[in-house]
Design a protein around this motif. Structure first.
Motif, mmCIF file in Angstrom:
data_model
loop_
_atom_site.group_PDB
_atom_site.id
_atom_site.type_symbol
_atom_site.label_atom_id
_atom_site.label_comp_id
_atom_site.label_asym_id
_atom_site.label_seq_id
_atom_site.Cartn_x
_atom_site.Cartn_y
_atom_site.Cartn_z
ATOM 1 N N GLY C 484 70.752 84.486 86.234
ATOM 2 C CA GLY C 484 69.497 84.783 85.544
ATOM 3 C C GLY C 484 68.268 84.716 86.434
ATOM 4 N N SER C 485 68.466 84.748 87.763
ATOM 5 C CA SER C 485 67.319 84.571 88.664
ATOM 6 C C SER C 485 66.328 85.725 88.588
ATOM 7 N N ARG C 486 66.789 86.916 88.152
ATOM 8 C CA ARG C 486 65.826 88.010 88.013
ATOM 9 C C ARG C 486 64.738 87.648 87.004
ATOM 10 N N ALA C 487 65.115 86.862 85.987
ATOM 11 C CA ALA C 487 64.106 86.436 85.006
ATOM 12 C C ALA C 487 63.037 85.594 85.683
ATOM 13 N N SER C 488 63.447 84.683 86.556
ATOM 14 C CA SER C 488 62.445 83.812 87.189
ATOM 15 C C SER C 488 61.605 84.591 88.201
ATOM 16 N N MET C 489 62.200 85.591 88.866
ATOM 17 C CA MET C 489 61.414 86.423 89.793
ATOM 18 C C MET C 489 60.333 87.178 89.020
ATOM 19 N N GLN C 490 60.741 87.724 87.885
ATOM 20 C CA GLN C 490 59.805 88.473 87.041
ATOM 21 C C GLN C 490 58.663 87.563 86.587
ATOM 22 N N MET C 491 58.990 86.333 86.200
ATOM 23 C CA MET C 491 57.970 85.400 85.705
ATOM 24 C C MET C 491 57.016 84.966 86.808
ATOM 25 N N MET C 492 57.566 84.688 87.986
ATOM 26 C CA MET C 492 56.706 84.239 89.092
ATOM 27 C C MET C 492 55.772 85.363 89.533
ATOM 28 N N ALA C 493 56.288 86.595 89.562
ATOM 29 C CA ALA C 493 55.436 87.725 89.938
ATOM 30 C C ALA C 493 54.362 87.950 88.883
#
Lengths: 80, 159, 750
Positions: C484-493
């Motif tokens: 699920g790391s794409r979710a955290s990348m999206q949130m940080m960006a």
């Protein structure tokens, strides 16, 4: 002078558990160690990670080292 | 070996295919029909990643032969949502973060739908035993169970 | 970092961007790609655990009309290159080449010998029987202690123990020795008033990802070959294949499929180079997928261990000395995670005198692969069991005992640097305050608690953010998303850009579309790739401000950025990110942000787990009745997926503690190579797993992130085994605490 602490693996090559080295960056520090310990090879050092003042640096080159720095060579962790 | 001609229905769509007599339904779905949403985790009926319904009954498609689909109604993960919207179960899996890698998810969603059609108001224990044939290595099941319980509430119209 | 910063996206429980594809069956995993003209590859595997290969005769197979290519080790170029850091540590290419297809010896049951490609999977499988192999069967050695004996059957005639003061003259199964020291261990034990010393063992286990290894490849003689595979690190797959097959990096494109679990074991290669060689010889695209049985017999496993731990303390609860000998089974080739095991065993403790000695031992089992916090669960299991027993002997609460000796900022570790700010004390306090710790136990129940430490790593990550003409953006990263790391990348960006997550699409690109990024492992992705995402987003913001400045004919310093909107400080005029992107062609072309970093300052993550079990004393079956997992995340970007890591780690560790083990016959054949007999936890085996996210920020990350993926598998081993020991009144030092073993322990005691 920066204090360099050797892992048990490196101690087999240096014969000492630590060394005091005068250098302002990592590259000079390694050069000094290589000239001081003839059994130590660059390959041996490149295999390891380094921690300067507690911060693990995966692939160091020109990181600055201060006169009060503690430098540790340690096994390179990868993880799963 | 001559291939066998099979006429069946998949997700409500009339479908024909040719398969070897010893070919599994899972292999047919994935390799002949390109319905790769159904996953293979073990090939021995232990993991549930290949769960589909056959005439309304939950089966491991790796334990069913392709020829057995003759005249049957097969339901796969590709048929769970309607064209516009996700099914409640799919929405709840996402809301509850009930998946990490997602390889077990198609099987679990098919199994959950079968469970809730059979038993609209299951207890936590009933859910845990019904889904015991669907292995998940990532989540520890906690969030899956919560997603199923929440789906049941919505599907019953209690929410 | 700014403590007072209020976040709009960080800490929310958003819907993951790849979720739709995952719940509808659209997501393409390793085995899901088929290409026109594609044929299938299968592998002939060793029927012996240890044998010399005198001759491989493939002529009958090659003559068969269904067979389109046959390969053996002889088809591979000789590998001379040295090591390479991936997975659990250094990979030796020569060894890896021999593991992918055996050279002159087979070293475990299931060791690949040859591969065949044919039009169908069934035809390839059937043709394997046409290959004749002339073996000289040798005696296998499976147990670590047996393998360490001087007269043990030798796996490798050229393996000499590394790490000894004097170079050994005789070959050995002991690949290396490591020693770590701190203080004066003898003086430490002399100062102790109570000493506990115990032997422990843990079995060979498997990561147990549900998706078997799979790949589809297409070799191109003149152009670029393509490898599609399920991997934690496609850039390292590229590097490994290029070395094993002597190919230029530029001739290889590796695409990471969606990955159905890895837990460390998808940081190396098994099928990919073989498939590419089959494709080269046949001129056709080739697909290969392991069966579950092949996954068990020839991929993964986590190292078995044998260890001895001795800890001494004063009656006031001060630990004075900690000593361990840790022996790890590497499998067929050197390179178990013995070193990180040695480094982690005692790290939760601030104790003056420590001594750890480790041995890496080859045995006739599949080559061990990394498994979630490689080496640490086995080492910390032994240490935590002795800590619990010592607390019991001293009559001190196990949490108080740990608090009294807990590692904290400034604690000198045994492996090198002093610890920076860490959250162990906060985790222990949370355990003390947890509802579970305050709940009384019922009859036949027992409780166990354990802590865990893992380093976490940084390393190289590359990110590009491309803004589109409508003001939406694509985040291009090179880190396979395993949980699920794409979710955290999206949130940080989104947080950094100030634009909604729905306007940002994260993409894991292949090796041609983003620069090198290290393998997803070491709990590094949300930390390191997250740092790159933040930096790339800052690069986008800087450019958007410049573009706005150009529109207003002011300097960029006169533009402020907030919530995705540029403000002209002087005039108060505003331009949104969307408006700036819509007119990007007039201000210099489209906007792309970029970051290529080698992240440092990874923050260790400590955990404390609490386990209550109930043992059926008539059958020896153990049920986990309540479980709480507490861990320091630094900062939880997406709390649901952080909790998921804690719960998943706990479940995997519970399986390791209670049921999972490779069961071998005397001649070295794994007898339980399927999910029915190698029993990973089912939903009906577990309770809900309560979680507490402790947040002690890592000052090296803009949002305070530490990695969370690995630590959670460490504490369960000792927490569960201590709980079982507590329930039955017998010390359980040999995992797993399976029903037959528990029943025997109960019967032997009575």
């Amino acid at each position: 002078m920066a204090k360099v602490i050797f892992s048990s693996e490196l101690q087999l090559l240096t014969g000492e558990d630590h060394a005091m080295v005068s250098a302002t960056n990592y590259r000079d520090l390694v050069a000094e160690l290589l000239s001081r310990y003839e059994n130590l090879s660059e390959g041996e050092i490149m295999k390891m990670a380094v921690a300067i003042d507690g911060v693990v640096i995966p692939d160091p080159l020109l990181e600055s080292v201060s006169s009060s720095s503690e430098v540790h060579f340690l096994y390179r962790i990868s993880g799963g | 070996m001559a291939k066998t001609h099979v006429t069946t229905s998949i997700n409500g769509e009339a479908t024909e295919f040719l398969c070897e007599p010893n070919e599994t339904l899972l292999a047919v779905l994935r390799n002949e029909l390109q319905l790769t949403g159904t996953k293979e985790g073990c090939g021995s009926g232990d993991c549930g990643a290949c769960s589909v319904t056959m005439n309304g009954r939950l089966v491991c498609s790796c334990l069913v032969l392709g020829v057995e689909a003759e005249g049957a109604e097969i339901g796969t993960v590709e048929g769970i949502s309607n064209k516009e919207n996700l099914h409640v179960i799919q929405e709840k899996f996402l809301e509850h973060a009930a998946l990490q890698c997602g390889i077990c998810t198609p099987g679990l969603i098919v199994s959950t739908k079968a469970l809730l059609e059979e038993n609209p108001d299951p207890t936590e224990e009933e859910i845990r035993y019904y889904l015991a044939g669907n292995l998940c290595r990532c989540t520890g099941y906690d969030k899956i169970i919560r997603a199923v319980m929440d789906s049941a509430v919505v599907m019953r119209g209690d929410a | 970092m700014s403590e007072a910063r209020e976040y709009k996206y960080i800490g929310q429980r958003t819907i993951r961007p790849d979720g739709f594809d995952k719940v509808t069956g659209r997501a393409d995993f390793g085995a899901d790609l088929s290409l026109p003209g594609m044929i299938w590859g299968k592998i002939l595997r060793s029927p012996h655990a240890h044998a010399r290969i005198n001759k491989i005769d493939t002529s009958k197979a090659e003559a068969h009309p269904d067979v389109m290519a046959v390969v053996t080790h002889q088809d591979f170029p000789a590998v001379t290159a040295g090591g390479f850091a991936v997975g659990e540590g250094q990979v030796d290419f020569k060894d890896l080449s021999k593991n992918v297809l055996a050279d002159d010896k087979v070293l475990y049951h299931g060791h690949p010998i040859a591969a065949i490609a044919a039009k169908t999977e069934a035809a390839a499988e059937a043709a394997l029987s046409l290959i004749d192999v002339d073996f000289e069967v040798l005696k296998p050695v499976l147990d670590i202690a047996e393998a360490m004996k001087p007269d043990a059957p030798l796996l490798h005639a050229d393996l000499f123990t590394q790490g000894l003061a004097e170079q050994p003259e005789k070959a050995s199964n002991i690949a290396s020795r490591m020693e770590l020291k701190k203080g004066d261990i003898e003086a430490g034990f002399a100062a102790a008033e109570v000493i506990v010393e115990r032997d422990f063992s843990t079995p060979t286990v498997h990561q147990g990802y549900i998706e078997p290894h799979a790949t589809t490849v297409r070799y191109e003689a003149d152009g670029q070959s393509m490898v599609w595979c399920s991997t934690q690190g496609h850039f390292d797959v590229r590097a490994i294949i290029s070395t094993l097959l002597s190919m230029d990096l530029s001739k290889l494109k590796v695409i990471a499929s969606e990955i159905g679990g890895g837990f460390g074991a998808k940081t190396t290669v098994y099928l990919e180079p073989v498939a590419l060689m089959l494709s080269k010889k046949s001129g056709r695209p080739v697909k290969m997928a392991m069966t579950r049985e092949e996954v068990f017999r020839a991929s993964g496993p986590g190292s078995a261990t044998r260890s001895r731990v001795k800890i001494g303390a004063r009656k006031d609860g001060t630990i004075t000395a900690m000593k361990a000998e840790l022996n790890y089974a590497a499998g067929a080739f050197k390179g178990s995670p013995m070193a990180p095991g040695c480094m982690t065993a005692f790290t939760p403790y601030d104790v003056e005198n420590m001594y750890v000695e480790g041995y890496d031992v080859v045995v006739n089992k599949p080559k061990a692969a990394a498994y979630r916090a490689p080496g640490a669960p086995q080492a910390e299991f032994a240490a935590e069991m002795v800590i619990n027993e010592l607390a019991d002997e001293l009559g001190i609460d196990p949490i108080e005992f740990r608090l009294q000796n807990a590692a904290k900022e400034g604690t000198q570790t045994i492996y090198g640097p002093k610890l920076k700010v860490v959250g162990l004390v906060e985790c222990l306090e949370a355990a003390k305050n947890s509802p579970q710790y305050k709940q009384a136990l019922a009859e036949n129940q027992g409780r166990g608690l354990a802590s865990g430490f893992w380093f976490n790593i940084g390393g190289q990550s590359s990110v590009v953010i491309n803004m589109k003409p409508d003001g939406t953006g694509t985040i291009i990263e090179g880190s396979p998303d395993i949980g699920g790391s794409r979710a955290s990348m999206q949130m940080m960006a989104a947080e950094e850009l100030g634009i909604d997550i729905s306007r940002l699409t994260p993409v894991v690109a292949d090796t041609e579309h983003i620069a090198y990024s290290a393998t997803t492992g070491g709990s590094r992705t949300t930390f390191a790739t997250g740092m790159a995402v933040i930096e790339a987003a800052q690069d986008v913001v800087r450019q958007l401000k410049e573009r706005a400045a150009a529109v207003w004919n002011v300097t960029a310093e006169q533009v402020e950025w907030e919530d995705g909107v540029a403000t002209n400080v002087a005039s108060g005029e505003k331009l949104s990110a969307t408006e700036i992107c819509q007119s990007a062609e007039k201000t210099g072309g489209q906007v792309s942000g970029r970051a290529n970093i080698n992240a440092r300052g990874a923050g260790p993550s400590f955990a404390v787990h609490l386990c209550d079990v109930e043992v059926d004393k008539e059958t020896g079956k153990t049920d986990v009745v309540r479980y709480t997992a507490i861990q320091d995340a630094g900062k939880a970007i997406h709390p649901s997926y952080v909790e998921g890591q804690y719960q998943g780690g706990a479940a995997q560790g519970i399986g390791w503690a209670l049921n999972e083990e490779y069961i071998y016959s005397e001649d070295g054949v794994m007898e339980n190579a399927g999910f029915l007999d190698y029993r990973i936890p089912l939903s009906s085996d577990l309770p809900m797993i309560e979680t507490v996210i402790v947040e002690v920020p890592n000052s090296f990350h803009p949002f305070g992130v530490r990695g969370v993926g690995e630590t959670g598998i460490i504490p369960p081993l000792a927490a569960v085994a201590t709980a079982v020991s507590d329930a039955i009144g017998v010390h359980m030092g040999d995992l797993p605490c399976s029903p037959p073993k528990v029943l025997k322990a109960i019967q032997d005691a009575s």
